[in-house]
Design a protein around this motif. Structure first.
Motif, mmCIF file in Angstrom:
data_model
loop_
_atom_site.group_PDB
_atom_site.id
_atom_site.type_symbol
_atom_site.label_atom_id
_atom_site.label_comp_id
_atom_site.label_asym_id
_atom_site.label_seq_id
_atom_site.Cartn_x
_atom_site.Cartn_y
_atom_site.Cartn_z
ATOM 1 N N VAL A 204 34.241 43.502 42.495
ATOM 2 C CA VAL A 204 35.364 42.594 42.234
ATOM 3 C C VAL A 204 35.254 41.422 43.200
ATOM 4 C CG1 VAL A 204 37.861 42.322 42.076
ATOM 5 C CG2 VAL A 204 36.813 44.522 41.475
ATOM 6 N N ASN A 205 34.872 40.273 42.669
ATOM 7 C CA ASN A 205 34.762 39.060 43.471
ATOM 8 C C ASN A 205 36.142 38.414 43.547
ATOM 9 O OD1 ASN A 205 31.937 38.823 44.198
ATOM 10 N ND2 ASN A 205 31.521 38.516 42.023
ATOM 11 N N ASN A 206 36.902 38.846 44.556
ATOM 12 C CA ASN A 206 38.280 38.389 44.714
ATOM 13 C C ASN A 206 38.439 37.347 45.815
ATOM 14 O OD1 ASN A 206 41.367 38.696 44.640
ATOM 15 N ND2 ASN A 206 40.853 39.319 46.737
ATOM 16 N N ALA A 207 37.529 37.319 46.785
ATOM 17 C CA ALA A 207 37.671 36.388 47.909
ATOM 18 C C ALA A 207 37.734 34.951 47.398
ATOM 19 C CB ALA A 207 36.501 36.547 48.873
ATOM 20 N N GLY A 208 38.700 34.192 47.903
ATOM 21 C CA GLY A 208 38.841 32.813 47.454
ATOM 22 C C GLY A 208 39.678 32.004 48.418
ATOM 23 N N VAL A 209 39.500 30.703 48.362
ATOM 24 C CA VAL A 209 40.282 29.788 49.186
ATOM 25 C C VAL A 209 40.820 28.658 48.311
ATOM 26 C CG1 VAL A 209 39.001 30.280 51.298
ATOM 27 C CG2 VAL A 209 38.244 28.423 49.809
ATOM 28 N N GLY B 58 35.797 59.093 39.708
ATOM 29 C CA GLY B 58 35.667 59.706 41.018
ATOM 30 C C GLY B 58 34.257 59.658 41.567
ATOM 31 N N ASP B 59 33.281 59.404 40.713
ATOM 32 C CA ASP B 59 31.897 59.308 41.156
ATOM 33 C C ASP B 59 31.457 57.851 41.344
ATOM 34 O OD1 ASP B 59 31.370 62.169 40.900
ATOM 35 O OD2 ASP B 59 31.629 61.798 38.756
ATOM 36 N N ARG B 60 32.389 56.911 41.165
ATOM 37 C CA ARG B 60 32.056 55.490 41.227
ATOM 38 C C ARG B 60 32.466 54.883 42.568
ATOM 39 N NH1 ARG B 60 28.574 55.280 37.012
ATOM 40 N NH2 ARG B 60 29.548 55.671 34.989
ATOM 41 N N THR B 61 31.711 53.861 42.956
ATOM 42 C CA THR B 61 32.023 53.106 44.166
ATOM 43 C C THR B 61 32.272 51.657 43.797
ATOM 44 O OG1 THR B 61 30.666 54.553 45.558
ATOM 45 C CG2 THR B 61 31.165 52.370 46.421
ATOM 46 N N ALA B 62 33.378 51.115 44.298
ATOM 47 C CA ALA B 62 33.738 49.722 44.038
ATOM 48 C C ALA B 62 33.704 48.929 45.336
ATOM 49 C CB ALA B 62 35.129 49.632 43.420
ATOM 50 N N LEU B 63 33.241 47.693 45.247
ATOM 51 C CA LEU B 63 33.280 46.760 46.369
ATOM 52 C C LEU B 63 34.219 45.625 45.989
ATOM 53 C CD1 LEU B 63 30.178 45.362 48.312
ATOM 54 C CD2 LEU B 63 32.224 44.005 47.898
ATOM 55 N N VAL B 64 35.225 45.389 46.821
ATOM 56 C CA VAL B 64 36.225 44.355 46.556
ATOM 57 C C VAL B 64 36.196 43.355 47.698
ATOM 58 C CG1 VAL B 64 38.666 43.852 46.120
ATOM 59 C CG2 VAL B 64 37.668 46.025 45.339
ATOM 60 N N THR B 65 35.836 42.098 47.408
ATOM 61 C CA THR B 65 35.838 41.073 48.455
ATOM 62 C C THR B 65 37.251 40.518 48.621
ATOM 63 O OG1 THR B 65 35.331 39.194 46.990
ATOM 64 C CG2 THR B 65 33.466 40.467 47.862
ATOM 65 N N GLY B 66 37.518 39.994 49.809
ATOM 66 C CA GLY B 66 38.873 39.538 50.092
ATOM 67 C C GLY B 66 39.867 40.668 49.988
#
Length: 234
Positions: A84-89, A4-12
């Motif tokens: 989380v490096n999720n963005a992709g093509v 609950g104290d963590r921040t996540a960045l998710v691309t795509g």
């Protein structure tokens, strides 16, 4: 410190597996930055998830956009604990290794490799300073050298092989700092990229990335490639 104290960045994060990763991370109590090229698309996902999700305009193919988005995120939330490096093509499904489309290669590497690399460069140093971080590169078994048995999807495969190498290098560079770096193969999943006939739903595809993104403190799992929470050969 709990999730609950963590921040996540998710691309795509605006569709498919990315949107489901955002939802599952929010369900685990994280604040989630839903990153997408179009803020409106991210806002739509955030509306479905609830107040734990925050939209973030981010084009991973632009170094300027990455820097601005990370500055905005850190300014608002103080830190990015999970990336989380999720963005992709995937741009060359009809091609083979002997039928190269150079424009597709450059565009694919720009997003699938350099996008993840830019984000890691912008975010991981802060994780190291904080003594905690989780980096998940969403890849594919198509990038596994050990499993490479076809020349199809050549630029996509090469980009994911390169992303796997980046995963290994980053994990080695930050070993012992509290930052864990792993790669996740979500499997063939119904999404914009996977298409409607794929056998797996987004919930299944998101499970391994979310598991790696929320590895508990004290867990030493790093530098690995996983599918269904099990190791795959590089």
């Amino acid at each position: 410190m709990g999730h609950g104290d963590r921040t996540a960045l998710v691309t795509g994060g605006a569709r498919g597996i990315g949107a489901e990763i955002c939802r599952q991370l929010a369900d685990r109590g994280l604040k989630v930055l839903v990153a997408a090229r179009k803020r409106e698309a991210a806002e739509e996902v955030c509306g479905r998830i609830g107040p734990a999700a925050v939209p973030l305009a981010l084009d991973v193919s632009s170094a300027v956009s990455v820097a601005e988005a990370v500055n905005e995120a850190v300014g608002r939330f103080g830190a990015i604990d999970v990336l989380v490096n999720n963005a992709g093509v995937s741009l060359d499904a009809s091609r083979t290794a002997l039928n190269l489309d150079e424009e597709a290669l450059h565009a694919t590497l720009e997003t699938n490799l350099l996008g993840a690399w830019r984000l890691a460069g912008a975010v991981v140093p802060g994780m190291v300073r904080a003594g905690y971080g989780r980096v998940v590169n969403v890849t594919s078994s198509y990038g596994s050298l050990a499993l490479m048995d076809s020349g199809r999807h050549p630029t996509y495969r090469v980009s994911k092989t390169a992303l796997n190498a980046l995963t290994r290098m980053l994990a080695a560079e930050v070993a012992g700092t509290g930052v864990l770096v792993n790669a996740a193969d979500p499997g063939w999943t119904r999404s914009g990229m996977g298409g409607p006939s794929a056998p797996r739903g987004p919930e299944e595809g998101a499970d391994t990335p979310v598991w790696l993104a929320t590895l508990p403190e004290g867990d030493g799992t790093t530098g690995g490639l996983f599918a269904d929470r099990r190791p795959l050969p590089w």
